[in-house]
Design an enzyme around this catalytic site. Structure first.
Site, PDB file in Angstrom:
ATOM      1  N   HIS A  78     -29.902  19.672 135.149  1.00  0.00           N
ATOM      2  CA  HIS A  78     -30.367  18.565 133.867  1.00  0.00           C
ATOM      3  C   HIS A  78     -28.885  18.850 133.045  1.00  0.00           C
ATOM      4  CE1 HIS A  78     -33.315  17.408 130.688  1.00  0.00           C
ATOM      5  NE2 HIS A  78     -32.437  16.687 130.615  1.00  0.00           N
ATOM      6  N   ARG A 128     -26.059  10.354 128.722  1.00  0.00           N
ATOM      7  CA  ARG A 128     -26.555  10.981 127.690  1.00  0.00           C
ATOM      8  C   ARG A 128     -27.975  10.279 127.620  1.00  0.00           C
ATOM      9  NH1 ARG A 128     -23.684  11.942 121.829  1.00  0.00           N
ATOM     10  NH2 ARG A 128     -25.284  13.271 121.062  1.00  0.00           N
ATOM     11  N   ALA A 129     -29.171  11.004 127.406  1.00  0.00           N
ATOM     12  CA  ALA A 129     -30.250  10.728 127.205  1.00  0.00           C
ATOM     13  C   ALA A 129     -30.628   9.960 126.068  1.00  0.00           C
ATOM     14  CB  ALA A 129     -31.439  11.678 127.650  1.00  0.00           C
ATOM     15  N   HIS A 149     -37.606  11.113 131.883  1.00  0.00           N
ATOM     16  CA  HIS A 149     -36.835  11.539 130.621  1.00  0.00           C
ATOM     17  C   HIS A 149     -36.731  10.231 129.577  1.00  0.00           C
ATOM     18  CE1 HIS A 149     -34.104  13.460 127.938  1.00  0.00           C
ATOM     19  NE2 HIS A 149     -33.625  14.476 128.865  1.00  0.00           N
ATOM     20  N   TYR A 164     -39.391  14.029 123.080  1.00  0.00           N
ATOM     21  CA  TYR A 164     -38.848  14.505 124.472  1.00  0.00           C
ATOM     22  C   TYR A 164     -40.059  15.186 125.047  1.00  0.00           C
ATOM     23  CZ  TYR A 164     -33.839  13.285 124.393  1.00  0.00           C
ATOM     24  OH  TYR A 164     -32.578  12.759 124.343  1.00  0.00           O
ATOM     25  N   HIS A 174     -37.451  19.955 130.379  1.00  0.00           N
ATOM     26  CA  HIS A 174     -37.966  20.848 129.259  1.00  0.00           C
ATOM     27  C   HIS A 174     -39.056  21.378 129.283  1.00  0.00           C
ATOM     28  CE1 HIS A 174     -36.595  16.639 128.040  1.00  0.00           C
ATOM     29  NE2 HIS A 174     -35.347  17.217 127.761  1.00  0.00           N
ATOM     30  N   GLU A 187     -29.852  21.893 130.050  1.00  0.00           N
ATOM     31  CA  GLU A 187     -29.456  20.636 129.480  1.00  0.00           C
ATOM     32  C   GLU A 187     -28.564  20.798 128.415  1.00  0.00           C
ATOM     33  OE1 GLU A 187     -32.891  18.509 127.496  1.00  0.00           O
ATOM     34  OE2 GLU A 187     -31.653  16.693 127.342  1.00  0.00           O
ATOM     35  N   ARG A 221     -27.763  23.271 120.156  1.00  0.00           N
ATOM     36  CA  ARG A 221     -26.344  23.726 120.340  1.00  0.00           C
ATOM     37  C   ARG A 221     -26.081  25.060 119.885  1.00  0.00           C
ATOM     38  NH1 ARG A 221     -23.171  17.820 120.864  1.00  0.00           N
ATOM     39  NH2 ARG A 221     -24.708  16.904 121.987  1.00  0.00           N
TER      40      ARG A 221
END
Lengths: 341, 341
Positions: free
Chosen positions: B6, B71-72, B178, B194, B223, B284, B290
């Site tokens: 992912h 990018r989702a 997703h 999500y 997730h 992910e 981040r």
């Protein structure tokens, strides 16, 4: 004492559902519309539904007192207009009040609100006031999505909701954030919509700064907080990216989680991740999951067994069973003390 | 070998976002509409974005290969019509393909689809075919809610989606379920939408009998499966009430969960509750979260650390890191074997 903060009157006499069916039919055909006084439920009928169901299970499992509100999936705020919701809420709240009068040692009422999609939340305040002042309600259930799965209301941090929060603060009562039945085929009511709403509410509260405006406001997130404790690292990280204070500061002074998580590993995670002061015992019995777990031989929703089997100390268990509920629901504490409990 | 199933190209050169901005402006002002050929991104630019970001982190953390998709949150299927989604998907998929060509040892592509609300899913099949046949895509990302938080499509078990499933079965590729960015202010994209989508998808699959029609169809729920593992008792109980077979039969032959859960207790629950064969390593990275966890001093999304610190045996870890991915993504396995890996 063991206090279950999350019980609904899911076993109300059949006449209630029949009255509601007529009320819904009356939305399009006003000649069908029943009067509130058409609903006749005797004390004996109420006694029977409680004694054979919730109270029997409470005695079997060993809990003492349930904070008892109308059946969540029946609130169905998306049906009809404010007048429909208003009549329906009044009826359902009165029934829970009667349960609490018939079984004062075992049930204390919490109120549903006459929410309706697109209608200003202040319209709910009179019902809230009545339930607190006349019925002794110690909390409300607040539906963050009265549209039933369309999610058309603003987030809980929006000023839209403030009139309700002002009344909650005035009466010092918490709200359980609890949606109702899903009108969206994507969302199974108890398997998706309930859990999603819990998760959504937590994230809305992380995004906003609601408790700066209402430092004493308290929310209970049911069903173990949806996905939030399992993804606590994600939520701590997202709060950080949003430049919010740590969740212990930003959220956990005002937000509490119940123990409606129906297996041991879930309860172990909940009690591992969240401070013990933020956890309130609950089972939502008789509710979404009524069966017996073939792996354990016990009811899935017999959550006391998971608490008992956890690594919590006796003192921690007492907080989860009783102490925290007395703090989060001060009107419950006061009512209990008045009765010498 | 450690395979991360992912990863998204969240660090694509700025020119991509600028092109997209012009494309969106062109929806209302056709004179603004850019051509696909207006987007100029050099190999050197791609190299730089990958070497300094995803690949640097992979080397630091010790993973070898990432299944890499657009990018989702940028898929944004709710924006514009099918033509808009179609042009955008083609551009994004080509970029991921170029990454895989520039770094063949480290990235393998997965495709986004040109979904659009209210448009029949079969319109996505040509892009799927192109990505598999020409780009070597080993999977797709399927958005169960192309409306971006309005949830206007039927559940995943509806025949509506079958043309995509037929193509997936034909090519023997799995889909990661997703969603994309949330267009609904109630839902924070990565904190609510999500996670809710993951939970919703699991419950839709429990309610239906999709794998009776497609016994070899495989879905990956990202997730960490949303709320599902944390509430596994609830889901087992609900399946029982719906008279479905046990979830091991009904779900776990076809549904897999990634490890994008950003703290140790979450990974411990996931690996405790689900069979090891249903868990796929993923981070992910670089994605939703981040930052560095002040409690550990490590990146929240450095999920390998949690797997390493778990009580899994070395063999179990190898399955989660590699073996399960080879089974769930047979085209990945074939591509690796062809390269002697």
């Amino acid at each position: 004492m063991i206090i279950d903060v999350h019980g609904h009157y899911t076993t109300a006499p059949q006449a209630l559902a029949e009255w509601r069916k007529r009320q819904i039919a009356g939305i399009n055909e006003p000649s069908q519309k029943p009067r509130a006084s058409d609903l006749l439920i005797t004390d004996a009928e109420i006694r029977e539904t409680i004694e054979e169901n919730q109270l029997a299970q409470m005695k079997r499992r060993g809990s003492d007192l349930t904070i008892f509100s109308p059946r969540a999936s029946f609130m169905a705020h998306h049906v009809g207009d404010f007048e429909v919701s208003s009549t329906w809420a009044a009826i359902c709240n009165e029934l829970c009040y009667r349960v609490s009068e018939l079984f004062p040692d075992h049930f204390v009422p919490a109120a549903m609100l006459p929410q309706s999609p697109g209608v200003a939340p202040e319209t709910c305040v009179p019902e809230l006031v009545k339930c607190v002042e006349q019925y002794g309600a110690v909390a409300i259930n607040l539906n963050p999505d009265p549209s039933g799965g369309r999610w058309t209301s603003p987030p809980l941090t929006d000023r839209h909701w403030y009139p309700i929060y002002e009344a909650m603060v005035e009466y010092d009562i918490p709200a359980m954030i609890h949606v109702s039945t899903s009108d969206n085929p994507c969302f199974h009511t108890t398997g998706a919509h309930y859990i999603n709403a819990d998760t959504t509410a937590v994230m809305q509260l992380i995004q906003g700064d609601l408790f700066r405006d209402f430092p004493t406001l308290r929310f209970v997130i049911p069903h173990g907080g949806g996905a939030a404790p399992y993804h606590w690292g994600r939520y701590r990280g997202l709060a950080q990216e949003l430049s919010k204070p740590p969740l212990t500061e930003h959220l956990l002074k005002n937000v509490f989680f119940d123990t409606c998580v129906y297996h041991q590993p879930g309860i172990d995670l909940l009690t591992d991740v969240l401070p013990v002061g933020n956890i309130l015992f609950a089972s939502e019995m008789i509710g979404a999951v009524r069966g017996i777990d073939p792996d354990t031989g016990h009811y899935y929703d017999d959550t006391k067994r998971y608490i008992e089997a956890s690594e919590l100390t006796p003192l921690q268990k007492r907080l989860i069973y009783e102490g925290n509920a007395r703090s989060v629901y001060p009107r419950l504490d006061a009512a209990l003390k008045q009765r010498g409990r």
